[in-house]
Design a protein around this motif. Structure first.
Motif, short mmCIF file in Angstrom:
data_model
loop_
_atom_site.label_atom_id
_atom_site.label_comp_id
_atom_site.label_asym_id
_atom_site.label_seq_id
_atom_site.Cartn_x
_atom_site.Cartn_y
_atom_site.Cartn_z
N SER A 231 30.58 -35.85 -21.18
CA SER A 231 29.54 -35.14 -20.45
C SER A 231 28.71 -34.24 -21.35
CB SER A 231 30.17 -34.30 -19.33
OG SER A 231 31.14 -33.41 -19.84
N TYR A 232 29.21 -33.89 -22.54
CA TYR A 232 28.44 -33.08 -23.46
C TYR A 232 27.36 -33.90 -24.17
CZ TYR A 232 31.84 -29.26 -22.98
OH TYR A 232 32.63 -28.26 -22.49
N GLY A 233 27.50 -35.21 -24.16
CA GLY A 233 26.49 -36.07 -24.78
C GLY A 233 26.43 -35.94 -26.29
N MET A 234 27.52 -35.59 -26.94
CA MET A 234 27.55 -35.40 -28.39
C MET A 234 28.39 -36.49 -29.04
SD MET A 234 27.80 -31.28 -28.92
CE MET A 234 26.63 -30.16 -28.15
N SER A 235 27.73 -37.40 -29.69
CA SER A 235 28.41 -38.49 -30.40
C SER A 235 27.44 -39.08 -31.43
CB SER A 235 28.85 -39.56 -29.40
OG SER A 235 29.52 -40.60 -30.07
N PRO A 236 27.90 -39.25 -32.66
CA PRO A 236 29.25 -38.98 -33.14
C PRO A 236 29.51 -37.48 -33.28
CG PRO A 236 27.84 -39.59 -34.97
CD PRO A 236 27.02 -39.77 -33.73
N LYS A 280 18.25 -34.97 -29.50
CA LYS A 280 17.91 -35.30 -30.89
C LYS A 280 18.11 -34.09 -31.81
CE LYS A 280 14.70 -39.00 -29.69
NZ LYS A 280 13.35 -39.57 -29.83
N HIS A 281 19.31 -33.52 -31.67
CA HIS A 281 19.70 -32.35 -32.46
C HIS A 281 21.09 -32.55 -33.02
CE1 HIS A 281 16.65 -29.31 -32.42
NE2 HIS A 281 16.59 -29.22 -31.09
N ARG A 282 21.30 -32.05 -34.24
CA ARG A 282 22.66 -31.88 -34.73
C ARG A 282 23.17 -30.52 -34.25
NH1 ARG A 282 21.81 -32.56 -41.10
NH2 ARG A 282 20.48 -30.79 -40.52
N TYR A 283 24.47 -30.43 -34.10
CA TYR A 283 25.08 -29.16 -33.73
C TYR A 283 26.25 -28.87 -34.68
CZ TYR A 283 22.46 -28.89 -29.38
OH TYR A 283 21.45 -28.79 -28.47
N LEU A 284 26.28 -27.62 -35.13
CA LEU A 284 27.40 -27.14 -35.93
C LEU A 284 28.24 -26.25 -35.03
CD1 LEU A 284 28.59 -27.02 -38.84
CD2 LEU A 284 27.31 -24.89 -39.14
N GLY A 285 29.56 -26.48 -35.05
CA GLY A 285 30.45 -25.75 -34.16
C GLY A 285 31.53 -25.00 -34.91
N VAL A 286 31.81 -23.78 -34.43
CA VAL A 286 32.87 -22.94 -34.99
C VAL A 286 33.96 -22.81 -33.93
CG1 VAL A 286 33.45 -20.63 -35.80
CG2 VAL A 286 31.26 -21.65 -36.44
N PRO A 287 35.20 -23.18 -34.25
CA PRO A 287 36.27 -23.15 -33.24
C PRO A 287 36.70 -21.74 -32.90
CG PRO A 287 37.17 -23.75 -35.39
CD PRO A 287 35.68 -23.68 -35.56
N GLY A 288 37.16 -21.57 -31.66
CA GLY A 288 37.64 -20.25 -31.25
C GLY A 288 38.03 -20.23 -29.79
N THR A 316 36.44 -18.29 -20.29
CA THR A 316 37.29 -17.21 -20.77
C THR A 316 38.74 -17.67 -20.95
OG1 THR A 316 35.89 -15.56 -19.68
CG2 THR A 316 38.12 -14.88 -20.29
N GLY A 317 39.26 -17.40 -22.13
CA GLY A 317 40.65 -17.73 -22.43
C GLY A 317 40.88 -19.16 -22.87
N ASN A 318 39.84 -19.98 -22.89
CA ASN A 318 39.99 -21.38 -23.26
C ASN A 318 39.45 -21.66 -24.65
OD1 ASN A 318 41.23 -22.61 -20.89
ND2 ASN A 318 39.33 -22.10 -19.82
N PHE A 319 40.04 -22.67 -25.29
CA PHE A 319 39.61 -23.08 -26.62
C PHE A 319 38.33 -23.91 -26.53
CE2 PHE A 319 39.44 -26.30 -29.98
CZ PHE A 319 39.49 -25.51 -31.11
N GLY A 320 37.53 -23.84 -27.58
CA GLY A 320 36.32 -24.63 -27.66
C GLY A 320 35.57 -24.33 -28.94
N TYR A 321 34.25 -24.48 -28.89
CA TYR A 321 33.41 -24.31 -30.08
C TYR A 321 32.16 -23.49 -29.73
CZ TYR A 321 36.33 -27.84 -32.30
OH TYR A 321 37.40 -28.52 -32.82
N PHE A 322 31.91 -22.51 -30.55
CA PHE A 322 30.63 -21.80 -30.51
C PHE A 322 29.65 -22.65 -31.33
CE2 PHE A 322 34.00 -18.69 -30.04
CZ PHE A 322 33.53 -17.87 -29.02
N ILE A 323 28.58 -23.10 -30.69
CA ILE A 323 27.74 -24.11 -31.34
C ILE A 323 26.33 -23.58 -31.62
CG2 ILE A 323 29.03 -26.05 -30.41
CD1 ILE A 323 26.82 -26.43 -28.35
N LEU A 324 25.72 -24.20 -32.63
CA LEU A 324 24.40 -23.80 -33.10
C LEU A 324 23.62 -25.07 -33.45
CD1 LEU A 324 22.39 -21.65 -34.39
CD2 LEU A 324 23.68 -22.00 -36.50
N PRO A 325 22.41 -25.28 -32.90
CA PRO A 325 21.63 -26.45 -33.29
C PRO A 325 21.15 -26.31 -34.72
CG PRO A 325 20.35 -25.04 -31.82
CD PRO A 325 21.73 -24.46 -31.88
N VAL A 326 21.37 -27.35 -35.51
CA VAL A 326 20.96 -27.34 -36.92
C VAL A 326 20.14 -28.58 -37.26
CG1 VAL A 326 22.85 -25.89 -37.69
CG2 VAL A 326 23.17 -28.37 -37.61
#
Length: 326
Positions: A231-236, A280-288, A316-326
């Motif tokens: 559902s996030y539409g991010m691949s690869p 049509k964007h790349r995304y860089l993600g930081v885990p947390g 809140t309280g769940n794992f994931g990624y803080f993302i930034l379009p690059v």
């Protein structure tokens, strides 16, 4: 009895008297008749000159004592100075970085909200013109009729023996009014302010190091896959290391020295790189792990969004990624 006190609290941006976003923090230390002031603010407003005030409420007026002036020339204002102490710190109820009633930054230490329409600098109250010499005293009073017995306990006051004299990182902060009772029952192992300062220091240290120019030879297929919910539409989507950043084509150089990225990479040992075909964007993600304070810090460093992995109805309280379009 030690004469050392330290107060650490968040700063908020005010527009036309209305409290807005959390944009930084202030730290005030009293030791041996010296007052040390430090604050860090990030804002996108045009460069302005600000006056620094301590304030208290007295007979319905918010009296301001001028400490210094500072001119902002960048999006970040970082200020540190030491002054002779001629005021009773226990009388102070907050702190202003003031341009006008329409625009200022404020920190309230007690439950009394800032009412800027009643703000009156003491030099104006006495009919004197402002000078370049900072003022640092409230008129003395024989009693504090307007203070409740608990007022002095609502600021973060730390005995000298609990901190080394050279310590610059706050270990505690003044909690918001609605959080005070909760914070008495449990304390976070590391305050968000300390985390913010650590991220800033990591970023500064990285910028001082020479960055090598590496010839790009990046191939998505050479990296391990890191599948995200469809559902996030991010691949690869792939898992990369910090040392891979210089290899990624057209990646902004400043990301290699991003403080939030460096701090949290050390916690999890990887980063996310993904492609969104629709945007049509790349995304860089930081885990947390998501919480409101970490989200605030991430936004200061450019990571405006958070995605849960696996997808959850709440962040809140769940794992994931803080993302930034690059």
């Amino acid at each position: 009895m030690s004469d050392y006190q330290r107060i650490v609290s968040y700063l908020y941006e005010y527009s036309r008297g209305i409290k807005g976003a959390n944009i930084g923090f202030a730290k005030i230390e009293k030791r041996q008749n010296q007052l040390r002031l430090y604050f860090h603010v990030k804002t996108n407003d045009q460069p302005l000159e600000y006056k620094i005030y301590f304030y208290r409420f007295h007979h319905g007026t918010m009296e301001g004592t001028l400490i210094d002036t500072v001119k902002r020339t960048d999006t970040i204002v970082e200020f540190k100075n030491t002054y002779p102490l001629t005021m009773d710190l226990n009388q102070i109820e907050g702190f202003l970085i003031y341009h006008s009633n329409d625009h200022f930054f404020g920190s309230e230490w007690n439950e009394h909200p800032i009412t800027i329409r009643s703000f009156l600098p003491l030099d104006q109250a006495s009919g004197q013109e402002q000078t370049d010499q900072p003022s640092a005293s409230f008129p003395s009073e024989s009693s504090e009729e307007n203070k409740s017995p608990d007022d002095t306990q609502k600021k973060v006051l730390i005995p000298e023996e609990e901190l080394s004299e050279e310590s610059e990182e706050p270990s505690e902060r003044s909690p918001e009014p609605e959080q005070r009772e909760e914070s008495k029952q449990s304390e976070a192992p590391q305050s968000s302010l300390a985390e913010y300062i650590e991220a800033l220091q990591l970023e500064q240290d990285a910028k001082e190091q020479d960055q090598e120019n590496v010839e790009s030879s990046f191939d998505w297929k050479e990296y391990p896959s890191l599948p995200l919910p469809p559902s996030y539409g991010m691949s690869p989507c792939i898992k990369i290391q910090l040392e891979d950043l210089p290899l990624i084509p057209d990646l902004p150089d400043h990301l290699q020295t991003n403080g939030f990225l460096l701090l949290n990479y050390g916690n999890y040992g990887h980063l996310l790189l993904a492609w969104n075909k629709e945007k049509k964007h790349r995304y860089l993600g930081v885990p947390g792990i998501f919480d409101n304070e970490k989200s605030f810090i991430s936004k200061l460093f450019g990571f405006q969004e958070f995605i849960t992995v696996p997808r959850q109805p709440h962040k809140t309280g769940n794992f994931g990624y803080f993302i930034l379009p690059v």
